[in-house]
Design a protein around this motif. Sequence first.
Motif, PDB file in Angstrom:
ATOM      1  N   GLY A   1       0.806  -1.214   0.000  1.00 53.61           N
ATOM      2  CA  GLY A   1       0.000   0.000   0.000  1.00 53.61           C
ATOM      3  C   GLY A   1       0.839   1.264   0.000  1.00 53.61           C
ATOM      4  N   CYS A   2       1.883   1.294   0.804  1.00 54.18           N
ATOM      5  CA  CYS A   2       2.764   2.471   0.851  1.00 54.18           C
ATOM      6  C   CYS A   2       3.438   2.714  -0.493  1.00 54.18           C
ATOM      7  CB  CYS A   2       3.813   2.284   1.941  1.00 54.18           C
ATOM      8  SG  CYS A   2       3.173   2.380   3.617  1.00 54.18           S
ATOM      9  N   ILE A   3       3.906   1.641  -1.124  1.00 50.98           N
ATOM     10  CA  ILE A   3       4.560   1.768  -2.431  1.00 50.98           C
ATOM     11  C   ILE A   3       3.579   2.307  -3.469  1.00 50.98           C
ATOM     12  CG2 ILE A   3       5.634   0.473  -4.318  1.00 50.98           C
ATOM     13  CD1 ILE A   3       6.753  -1.440  -2.187  1.00 50.98           C
ATOM     14  N   ILE A   4       2.368   1.776  -3.471  1.00 50.35           N
ATOM     15  CA  ILE A   4       1.364   2.198  -4.455  1.00 50.35           C
ATOM     16  C   ILE A   4       0.968   3.655  -4.240  1.00 50.35           C
ATOM     17  CG2 ILE A   4      -1.000   1.815  -5.226  1.00 50.35           C
ATOM     18  CD1 ILE A   4      -0.529  -1.185  -4.412  1.00 50.35           C
ATOM     19  N   ILE A   5       0.728   4.036  -2.995  1.00 45.48           N
ATOM     20  CA  ILE A   5       0.284   5.400  -2.701  1.00 45.48           C
ATOM     21  C   ILE A   5       1.333   6.431  -3.110  1.00 45.48           C
ATOM     22  CG2 ILE A   5      -0.244   6.987  -0.805  1.00 45.48           C
ATOM     23  CD1 ILE A   5      -1.487   4.560   0.621  1.00 45.48           C
ATOM     24  N   THR A   6       2.566   6.156  -2.780  1.00 47.36           N
ATOM     25  CA  THR A   6       3.632   7.112  -3.091  1.00 47.36           C
ATOM     26  C   THR A   6       3.967   7.151  -4.580  1.00 47.36           C
ATOM     27  OG1 THR A   6       5.280   5.400  -2.547  1.00 47.36           O
ATOM     28  CG2 THR A   6       4.657   6.939  -0.801  1.00 47.36           C
ATOM     29  N   SER A   7       3.514   6.156  -5.330  1.00 46.42           N
ATOM     30  CA  SER A   7       3.812   6.110  -6.765  1.00 46.42           C
ATOM     31  C   SER A   7       2.714   6.724  -7.617  1.00 46.42           C
ATOM     32  CB  SER A   7       4.039   4.660  -7.215  1.00 46.42           C
ATOM     33  OG  SER A   7       5.106   4.068  -6.515  1.00 46.42           O
ATOM     34  N   CYS A   8       1.534   6.940  -7.050  1.00 45.28           N
ATOM     35  CA  CYS A   8       0.390   7.430  -7.826  1.00 45.28           C
ATOM     36  C   CYS A   8       0.146   8.904  -7.531  1.00 45.28           C
ATOM     37  CB  CYS A   8      -0.860   6.613  -7.498  1.00 45.28           C
ATOM     38  SG  CYS A   8      -0.767   4.877  -7.999  1.00 45.28           S
ATOM     39  N   ARG A   9       0.456   9.751  -8.499  1.00 44.80           N
ATOM     40  CA  ARG A   9       0.189  11.188  -8.350  1.00 44.80           C
ATOM     41  C   ARG A   9      -1.271  11.495  -8.693  1.00 44.80           C
ATOM     42  NH1 ARG A   9       4.763  14.249  -7.716  1.00 44.80           N
ATOM     43  NH2 ARG A   9       6.734  13.162  -8.077  1.00 44.80           N
ATOM     44  N   ASP A  10      -1.777  10.875  -9.747  1.00 47.43           N
ATOM     45  CA  ASP A  10      -3.178  11.005 -10.113  1.00 47.43           C
ATOM     46  C   ASP A  10      -3.937   9.867  -9.438  1.00 47.43           C
ATOM     47  OD1 ASP A  10      -5.715  10.633 -11.612  1.00 47.43           O
ATOM     48  OD2 ASP A  10      -4.906  12.173 -12.937  1.00 47.43           O
ATOM     49  N   VAL A  11      -4.862  10.222  -8.550  1.00 46.64           N
ATOM     50  CA  VAL A  11      -5.509   9.196  -7.721  1.00 46.64           C
ATOM     51  C   VAL A  11      -6.449   8.300  -8.519  1.00 46.64           C
ATOM     52  CG1 VAL A  11      -5.328  10.620  -5.657  1.00 46.64           C
ATOM     53  CG2 VAL A  11      -7.416  10.720  -7.041  1.00 46.64           C
TER      54      VAL A  11
ATOM     55  N   GLY B   1      -4.442   1.154  -2.824  1.00 41.38           N
ATOM     56  CA  GLY B   1      -3.296   1.213  -1.919  1.00 41.38           C
ATOM     57  C   GLY B   1      -3.697   1.673  -0.527  1.00 41.38           C
ATOM     58  N   ILE B   2      -4.623   2.641  -0.454  1.00 44.55           N
ATOM     59  CA  ILE B   2      -5.139   3.094   0.839  1.00 44.55           C
ATOM     60  C   ILE B   2      -5.827   1.944   1.570  1.00 44.55           C
ATOM     61  CG2 ILE B   2      -6.834   4.587   1.964  1.00 44.55           C
ATOM     62  CD1 ILE B   2      -4.441   6.141   1.126  1.00 44.55           C
ATOM     63  N   LEU B   3      -6.596   1.152   0.834  1.00 40.65           N
ATOM     64  CA  LEU B   3      -7.288   0.021   1.454  1.00 40.65           C
ATOM     65  C   LEU B   3      -6.303  -1.010   1.993  1.00 40.65           C
ATOM     66  CD1 LEU B   3     -10.207  -0.453  -1.102  1.00 40.65           C
ATOM     67  CD2 LEU B   3     -10.413   0.304   1.278  1.00 40.65           C
ATOM     68  N   PHE B   4      -5.179  -1.188   1.320  1.00 42.10           N
ATOM     69  CA  PHE B   4      -4.158  -2.110   1.830  1.00 42.10           C
ATOM     70  C   PHE B   4      -3.658  -1.676   3.206  1.00 42.10           C
ATOM     71  CE2 PHE B   4      -2.715  -3.533  -2.675  1.00 42.10           C
ATOM     72  CZ  PHE B   4      -3.763  -4.437  -2.731  1.00 42.10           C
ATOM     73  N   LEU B   5      -3.641  -0.369   3.449  1.00 39.69           N
ATOM     74  CA  LEU B   5      -3.122   0.140   4.725  1.00 39.69           C
ATOM     75  C   LEU B   5      -4.009  -0.228   5.909  1.00 39.69           C
ATOM     76  CD1 LEU B   5      -1.791   3.708   3.816  1.00 39.69           C
ATOM     77  CD2 LEU B   5      -0.518   1.560   4.032  1.00 39.69           C
ATOM     78  N   ALA B   6      -5.225  -0.700   5.637  1.00 38.15           N
ATOM     79  CA  ALA B   6      -6.089  -1.141   6.741  1.00 38.15           C
ATOM     80  C   ALA B   6      -5.437  -2.253   7.545  1.00 38.15           C
ATOM     81  CB  ALA B   6      -7.435  -1.611   6.192  1.00 38.15           C
ATOM     82  N   GLU B   7      -4.521  -2.990   6.908  1.00 39.39           N
ATOM     83  CA  GLU B   7      -3.876  -4.117   7.582  1.00 39.39           C
ATOM     84  C   GLU B   7      -2.826  -3.684   8.607  1.00 39.39           C
ATOM     85  OE1 GLU B   7      -4.637  -7.288   7.354  1.00 39.39           O
ATOM     86  OE2 GLU B   7      -6.253  -6.891   5.939  1.00 39.39           O
ATOM     87  N   LEU B   8      -2.542  -2.398   8.692  1.00 36.11           N
ATOM     88  CA  LEU B   8      -1.532  -1.925   9.649  1.00 36.11           C
ATOM     89  C   LEU B   8      -1.898  -2.255  11.096  1.00 36.11           C
ATOM     90  CD1 LEU B   8      -0.323   1.586   8.380  1.00 36.11           C
ATOM     91  CD2 LEU B   8       1.109  -0.375   8.961  1.00 36.11           C
TER      92      LEU B   8
END
Length: 290
Positions: free
Chosen positions: A54-64, A155-162
């Motif tokens: 999730g962190c990798i995806i979020i930081t790589s996507c400028r256009d949401v 990617g944001i949804l993946f962060l739910a696993e934190l």
Amino acid sequence: MWGLVAAGSVFFPGLFLLSKQALKQLMGWSEGDAAVVSTRLVSSIQSIMASSAGCIIITSCRDVIEDRHWLTDAYILFATPYFAYDIYAMFLCYWHKLQVKGHEEAGQSVRSMGAAVIGYLRREFLMVLHHIFMVTFCFPASLLWRQGKGDYFQGILFLAELSTPSVSLGKVLIQYKKQHTLLHKVNGVVMLLTFFGCRVLLFPYLYYAYGRYASMPMYQVPLVAPWQCNLGTALLWPLQLYWFMLICRGALRLFTKRSNSPPVILKADGNVAPANGCTTNQTAGGGRGE
């Protein structure tokens, strides 16, 4: 595509079996203890992998909406079998608990596997329902219905696993009677914060982020969002709120418990004794707690 699904189908159960065997051989643990800890270990590893993706995806996507990252679909395919595996792993933990004296429901021993399955489904109904929904609805919604749009939101949804590692550690500490330790209290605070930030606030943030992208008020976003997004939120967010309420209730009990109450030790013969060394003939009415 199906190679990643097959890889996940082998990886998570294989990691569970490897961990369980290692704990039995190296630590001398029983089958039940090794299964419980291995289940929590695999859950924590999966959560770390998902959060990292999730962190990798979020930081790589400028256009949401339009930006894509190969890891999004790849991890969805790889991680989907985990939810099916976890249903079975949780049942194994439940089954092993039933074999321990004091865990028989209503004082009755388990007479058949069928009775154990029914008891498990009653006890873990919401969790099993959540996992089934993740496989039957979220998998096609994330992989097919969104048509390559919104990798950022996935990617944001993946962060739910934190929040999962602290939840898993908390359950292990309770299982082994460590509720009164400093580690359990610190872990409780971490669990409270991560669950609130990564699960309770997650769904409102998704609507806020899209509203900011589309330059519209947040309350209008559900009117233009795909129905799959609204349905997923309507079903998953109340579960997170319910579980967060349970976590808050447990934290309140933990931190408001009177400090002058001596901790109780469960003896091997089923009696209880205060930790100050005095003895008592009072029997442990609840048996082993969870």
